[in-house]
Design an enzyme around this catalytic site. Structure first.
Site, mmCIF file in Angstrom:
data_model
loop_
_atom_site.group_PDB
_atom_site.id
_atom_site.type_symbol
_atom_site.label_atom_id
_atom_site.label_comp_id
_atom_site.label_asym_id
_atom_site.label_seq_id
_atom_site.Cartn_x
_atom_site.Cartn_y
_atom_site.Cartn_z
ATOM 1 N N ASP A 259 -2.367 4.146 -10.101
ATOM 2 C CA ASP A 259 -2.323 3.871 -8.668
ATOM 3 C C ASP A 259 -3.226 2.682 -8.385
ATOM 4 O O ASP A 259 -4.374 2.826 -7.998
ATOM 5 C CB ASP A 259 -2.804 5.155 -7.955
ATOM 6 C CG ASP A 259 -2.966 4.969 -6.474
ATOM 7 O OD1 ASP A 259 -2.047 4.435 -5.850
ATOM 8 O OD2 ASP A 259 -4.021 5.374 -5.938
ATOM 9 N N GLY A 313 6.213 -3.089 -6.112
ATOM 10 C CA GLY A 313 6.016 -3.416 -4.695
ATOM 11 C C GLY A 313 4.560 -3.736 -4.470
ATOM 12 O O GLY A 313 3.676 -3.046 -4.976
ATOM 13 N N SER A 318 3.581 -0.197 5.068
ATOM 14 C CA SER A 318 3.383 -0.327 6.515
ATOM 15 C C SER A 318 1.910 -0.365 6.900
ATOM 16 O O SER A 318 1.576 -0.733 8.021
ATOM 17 C CB SER A 318 4.084 0.829 7.219
ATOM 18 O OG SER A 318 3.575 2.051 6.743
ATOM 19 N N CYS A 320 -0.355 -1.830 4.658
ATOM 20 C CA CYS A 320 -0.951 -2.769 3.689
ATOM 21 C C CYS A 320 -1.375 -4.059 4.360
ATOM 22 O O CYS A 320 -0.647 -4.579 5.207
ATOM 23 C CB CYS A 320 0.070 -3.175 2.627
ATOM 24 S SG CYS A 320 0.647 -1.851 1.611
ATOM 25 N N GLY A 356 7.150 1.559 -1.158
ATOM 26 C CA GLY A 356 6.604 1.023 0.098
ATOM 27 C C GLY A 356 7.486 0.001 0.796
ATOM 28 O O GLY A 356 8.356 -0.624 0.190
ATOM 29 N N TYR A 402 -2.328 7.939 9.771
ATOM 30 C CA TYR A 402 -1.800 7.400 8.507
ATOM 31 C C TYR A 402 -2.656 6.192 8.157
ATOM 32 O O TYR A 402 -2.809 5.281 8.963
ATOM 33 C CB TYR A 402 -0.334 7.000 8.687
ATOM 34 C CG TYR A 402 0.297 6.416 7.437
ATOM 35 C CD1 TYR A 402 0.008 6.935 6.173
ATOM 36 C CD2 TYR A 402 1.198 5.351 7.502
ATOM 37 C CE1 TYR A 402 0.597 6.409 5.024
ATOM 38 C CE2 TYR A 402 1.798 4.829 6.364
ATOM 39 C CZ TYR A 402 1.492 5.363 5.129
ATOM 40 O OH TYR A 402 2.067 4.855 3.999
ATOM 41 N N ARG A 420 -8.678 0.594 -7.328
ATOM 42 C CA ARG A 420 -7.287 0.430 -6.873
ATOM 43 C C ARG A 420 -7.027 -1.042 -6.525
ATOM 44 O O ARG A 420 -5.912 -1.525 -6.583
ATOM 45 C CB ARG A 420 -7.042 1.307 -5.641
ATOM 46 C CG ARG A 420 -5.585 1.454 -5.337
ATOM 47 C CD ARG A 420 -5.314 2.395 -4.192
ATOM 48 N NE ARG A 420 -3.895 2.638 -4.150
ATOM 49 C CZ ARG A 420 -3.010 1.769 -3.698
ATOM 50 N NH1 ARG A 420 -3.410 0.615 -3.214
ATOM 51 N NH2 ARG A 420 -1.730 2.040 -3.741
ATOM 52 N N GLU A 430 -8.072 -3.822 2.311
ATOM 53 C CA GLU A 430 -6.704 -4.297 2.050
ATOM 54 C C GLU A 430 -5.684 -3.351 2.675
ATOM 55 O O GLU A 430 -4.543 -3.254 2.230
ATOM 56 C CB GLU A 430 -6.473 -4.469 0.549
ATOM 57 C CG GLU A 430 -7.295 -5.614 -0.017
ATOM 58 C CD GLU A 430 -6.925 -6.009 -1.442
ATOM 59 O OE1 GLU A 430 -5.774 -5.814 -1.851
ATOM 60 O OE2 GLU A 430 -7.834 -6.513 -2.140
HETATM 61 P P1 XMP Z 1 4.679 2.570 3.230
HETATM 62 O O1 XMP Z 1 5.529 1.393 3.610
HETATM 63 O O2 XMP Z 1 5.479 3.769 2.921
HETATM 64 O O3 XMP Z 1 3.959 2.136 1.857
HETATM 65 O O4 XMP Z 1 3.614 2.793 4.234
HETATM 66 C C1 XMP Z 1 3.235 3.028 1.072
HETATM 67 C C2 XMP Z 1 2.715 2.330 -0.166
HETATM 68 O O5 XMP Z 1 1.763 1.320 0.185
HETATM 69 C C3 XMP Z 1 0.811 1.166 -0.871
HETATM 70 N N1 XMP Z 1 -0.531 1.262 -0.277
HETATM 71 C C4 XMP Z 1 -1.295 0.209 0.069
HETATM 72 N N2 XMP Z 1 -1.121 -1.113 -0.120
HETATM 73 N N3 XMP Z 1 -3.165 -1.535 0.968
HETATM 74 C C5 XMP Z 1 -2.063 -1.991 0.328
HETATM 75 O O6 XMP Z 1 -1.902 -3.213 0.162
HETATM 76 C C6 XMP Z 1 -3.425 -0.230 1.195
HETATM 77 O O7 XMP Z 1 -4.427 0.141 1.783
HETATM 78 C C7 XMP Z 1 -2.446 0.687 0.702
HETATM 79 N N4 XMP Z 1 -2.368 2.046 0.706
HETATM 80 C C8 XMP Z 1 -1.204 2.364 0.103
HETATM 81 C C9 XMP Z 1 1.091 2.260 -1.882
HETATM 82 O O8 XMP Z 1 1.785 1.674 -2.952
HETATM 83 C C10 XMP Z 1 1.949 3.231 -1.104
HETATM 84 O O9 XMP Z 1 2.788 4.003 -1.919
#
Ligand code: XMP
Length: 491
Positions: A259, A313, A318, A320, A356, A402, A420, A430
């Site tokens: 992860d 990805g 959403s 990120c 994502g 979220y 991470r 991030e």
């Molecule tokens: P969705 O679009 O479903 O994406 O909200 C979930 C995925 O986003 C990644 N993830 C992050 N990426 N900063 C990032 O750039 C973050 O803080 C973060 N948290 C999660 C992760 O791959 C997740 O499955």
């Protein structure tokens, strides 16, 4: 390495070979000829040796997947990946709970002793909501079984278990199959059978109730327990105690998923190999976003029996902010097409997870059309009843929190997932934290997503996720994207 044009080229399909980095909103799936009936369309898929009736995974995030979500989604045929923003002990505890949730074998068996009074047994039955116990001696050997039916109506509750229990009950060996268990329960017309080792020591229990298939589509291991994934760092913990706990968690989890925001780093790739050699699990490596990164991973020499998938990805989630903070990213549609080409070139047995950036069910179909075997989302599930956290109210609407795992709020929990992002970079967030609408039980959300996928496949003229890569994709103009949304209504 130059971009090759293969007949299956997914990069060509999304114009990546011409230098385009397209996103879900930039493309549309084209209708195809459908020569089958809707019920013939099947959205089942595989991830390495594991079969899933639903191609949907809940993300390893602390506002998305803990025990409750992992159990709920596996019962419906998908997979939950437990997050890693916590101690190794907590991860082990969560994995254990999921593995216990739907097993036809109960390993943690409640027992009673022959010299216990009937009064004590009745109390224990009420407290635990259990109608019967194996009776064991001080060496934990099964000497009897007592159920509520053995307790007399005019009970002399001071009598002992020994006086009323069924002696020498039928027992089965620990490795009994589901079918053998069912047959035996029927043959002896009982509700429970203790499982014992060669010395007669109790090792488990099967019950008629647990053998009943309440969730016919659930994702199960070969012992009938729910499948579960576990988010992990590519780096093994330095502390020997933590390492021991992680080994136990890995042995129980079916799939470990590294992860990290970006796995295409020498240090991560080297460390992951060491980890895969030490931990007893299957592994999905990621996230990555380009053909070159996939090529490097696919040719790195990871153990063939453990390396089952790649997750892709970067920056599209959403919550990120990686791309705006660093300028670097690989939108999920583009990343899926890039990595699928490398998988086809180097090892088509490796499964591909698109992670994502999905806003609508239709985006999932677009991911399958460029080669995904499964999709992962946090956004769709953070508002469900089964996600961690409380329901709040904002402007009269029910909401849940979220947050990105790189958000300041998630990092405030501790330094569990510092690697991470870029190791030792402590100041740069991030990700962000916010609210999403409360959506109610997961089942309703999954039903909608699955209907969207199924209908998308049918309109696209294909019967399965595997065949989805045949769906044609075209670029869409911004006016086309606007037209695809509801429009020209008064409100
Ligand atoms: P969705 O679009 O479903 O994406 O909200 C979930 C995925 O986003 C990644 N993830 C992050 N990426 N900063 C990032 O750039 C973050 O803080 C973060 N948290 C999660 C992760 O791959 C997740 O499955």
């Amino acid at each position: 390495m130059g971009i090759q044009q293969k007949s299956y080229s997914f990069r060509q399909k999304v114009a990546a070979d011409q230098g385009w980095v397209l996103t879900f909103d930039d493309v549309i799936c084209l209708p195809g000829y459908t020569d089958f009936l809707p019920h013939e369309c099947n959205i089942a898929t595989n991830l390495g040796p594991f079969h899933f009736e639903s191609p949907i995974i809940s993300a390893a995030m602390d506002t998305v997947t803990e025990t409750q979500m992992a159990i709920a989604i596996a019962r419906e045929g998908g997979l939950g990946v437990l997050h890693r923003n916590c101690s190794y002990e907590r991860q082990l505890e969560m994995v254990k709970k999921v593995k216990r949730a739907r097993s036809f074998i109960i390993e943690d068996v409640a027992t009673v002793r022959p010299d216990m009074t009937i009064r004590e047994v009745v109390k224990k039955m009420k407290e635990k909501g259990i109608s019967g116990f194996p009776v064991v001696d001080y060496q934990n050997k099964v000497v009897g079984i007592i159920t509520s039916r053995d307790i007399p109506f005019d009970s002399n509750e001071n009598g002992t278990v020994d006086e009323v229990m069924t002696r020498n009950p039928v027992c089965l060996p620990a490795n009994v199959s589901r079918e053998e268990g069912l047959n035996k329960l029927y043959e002896i017309r009982k509700e429970k059978i203790p499982l014992v080792d060669a010395d007669g020591v109790l090792v488990g229990l099967i019950t008629k109730k647990d053998l009943k298939p309440t969730y016919p589509y659930s994702s199960k291991d070969d012992k009938g327990r729910l499948l579960v994934g576990l988010g992990c760092s590519p780096f093994l913990p330095k502390d020997p105690h933590d390492l021991e706990i992680l080994k136990q968690a890995a042995a129980k989890a079916d799939i470990m998923m590294t992860d990290v925001a970006e796995f295409y780093k020498k240090a991560d790739m080297v460390a992951a190999k060491e980890m895969m050699e030490i931990l007893d699990s299957k592994f999905v490596l990621g996230n990555i976003g380009t053909y070159e990164a996939a090529e490097a991973i696919l040719t790195y020499g990871y153990p063939e029996d453990k390396f089952i998938g790649i997750k892709v990805g970067m920056g599209s989630g959403s919550i990120c902010t990686t791309t705006i903070q660093t300028g670097v990213g690989a939108p999920t549609l583009f990343a899926t097409a890039e990595v699928k080409d490398a998988i086809m070139d180097y090892n088509p047995k490796i499964s591909l997870i698109s992670d994502g950036g999905f806003k609508y069910p239709g985006d999932l179909v677009k991911a399958f059309a460029v080669g995904a075997d499964m999709i992962m989302s946090g956004h769709f599930f953070a508002g469900c009843t089964e996600s961690p956290g409380y329901i709040d109210t904002v402007k009269g609407r029910k909401v849940k929190v979220y947050r990105g795992m790189g958000s300041a709020e998630a990092r405030a929990v501790g330094s569990y997932a510092d690697d991470r992002y870029v190791k030792d970079s402590k100041k740069l967030a991030e990700g962000v934290s916010g609210f999403v609408s409360f959506l109610g039980p997961l089942k309703g959300v999954l039903d909608q997503l699955e209907d969207g996928i199924r209908n998308g496949l049918i309109y696209g003229g294909v019967k399965s996720i595997k065949e989805a890569s045949k769906i044609r994709i075209a670029r869409i103009t911004s006016s086309g994207a606007t037209e695809a949304q509801p429009h020209d209504l008064i409100n």
